[in-house]
Design an enzyme around this catalytic site. Structure first.
Site, short mmCIF file in Angstrom:
data_model
loop_
_atom_site.label_atom_id
_atom_site.label_comp_id
_atom_site.label_asym_id
_atom_site.label_seq_id
_atom_site.Cartn_x
_atom_site.Cartn_y
_atom_site.Cartn_z
N LYS A 25 -6.55 3.38 -3.22
CA LYS A 25 -7.00 3.34 -1.83
C LYS A 25 -7.28 4.75 -1.34
O LYS A 25 -6.54 5.69 -1.67
CB LYS A 25 -5.92 2.66 -0.98
N ASP A 53 0.86 -1.18 0.00
CA ASP A 53 0.00 0.00 0.00
C ASP A 53 0.90 1.23 0.00
O ASP A 53 1.45 1.63 1.03
CB ASP A 53 -0.92 0.00 1.22
N LYS A 62 -9.87 0.28 -2.57
CA LYS A 62 -9.80 -0.06 -1.16
C LYS A 62 -10.22 1.17 -0.36
O LYS A 62 -9.61 2.23 -0.46
CB LYS A 62 -8.39 -0.49 -0.75
#
Length: 223
Positions: A154, A90, A183
């Site tokens: 995300k 991430d 996400k």
């Protein structure tokens, strides 16, 4: 009925978390069949070993939480995490560069990190930190992530003033092609919130309240 557990990256990124906390995180993953453990880079190998008897993935963060590390530092961090066993990265987008409209610089950094991840069969999720972006910015950031080869976009680190927002997730889903997933993370604490984000287009949820969510309770963490 969806299997909500499989949408959840069970997350522990608190700066005060201890080894025992990470052991508990892994126990909860086994008990609830969460999709992954999202942990700091330092604990990737430790958690990978604890989860070796299950199918949960190990996710970690790169350039976290502010994103303004040099590209070289992010590359080094990513390679180490992958060598330690991370399945997903991430990556925090360089928000300073983005706000300076250095879009090509931002895209090239994401592209390099995506290539590094994909070479090791890992996924790259790019955190664009929606708390600092307006709708125009979100559209541009999503387009950059798509063009650079990101697997997910995300919403948040959980360390900004605001986490995931339903309307922003809907906008992201509108802008992104179907092959780039979303996400949602930051402040998701209940079953109802989790389902709302999934209905809005998220296919993964980053939360430290996973146990409360799947059991119908209320979490207490802002992440």
């Amino acid at each position: 009925m969806i299997n909500l557990s499989k949408y959840i990256d069970h997350t522990l990124l608190k700066p005060t978390a201890t080894e025992m906390d990470f052991r508990k995180l892994c126990e909860e993953i086994y008990q609830n069949s969460f999709y992954s453990a999202c942990v700091p880079p330092f604990y990737v190998s430790f958690v990978k070993e604890l989860l070796e008897y299950g199918d949960a993935k190990v996710c970690t963060v790169i350039g976290f939480p502010l994103g303004y590390h040099s590209t070289e530092a992010k590359i080094t961090e990513a390679k180490k995490a992958l060598a330690d066993g991370a399945d997903e990265l991430d990556l925090v987008m360089n928000i300073n560069a983005f706000k300076s409209m250095a879009y090509e610089t931002v895209k090239q950094e994401i592209k390099v990190l995506a290539e590094i991840a994909h070479e090791k069969k890992a996924l790259l999720k790019v955190i664009i930190e929606t708390a600092y972006l307006d709708n125009f910015d979100i559209r541009i950031a999503c387009e950059i992530c798509e063009e650079a080869g990101a697997d997910f976009v995300k919403t948040s680190t959980g360390f900004a003033p605001k986490g995931a927002d339903i309307e922003q997730v809907k906008l992201m889903r509108e802008v992104l092609p179907s092959n780039v997933q979303i996400k949602a993370s930051g402040g998701i604490q209940t079953y109802e919130q989790a389902m709302a984000f999934i209905e809005a287009g998220a296919t993964r949820l980053g939360t430290s309240s996973g146990v409360a969510i799947v059991s119908g309770g209320v979490g207490y963490s802002s992440y």
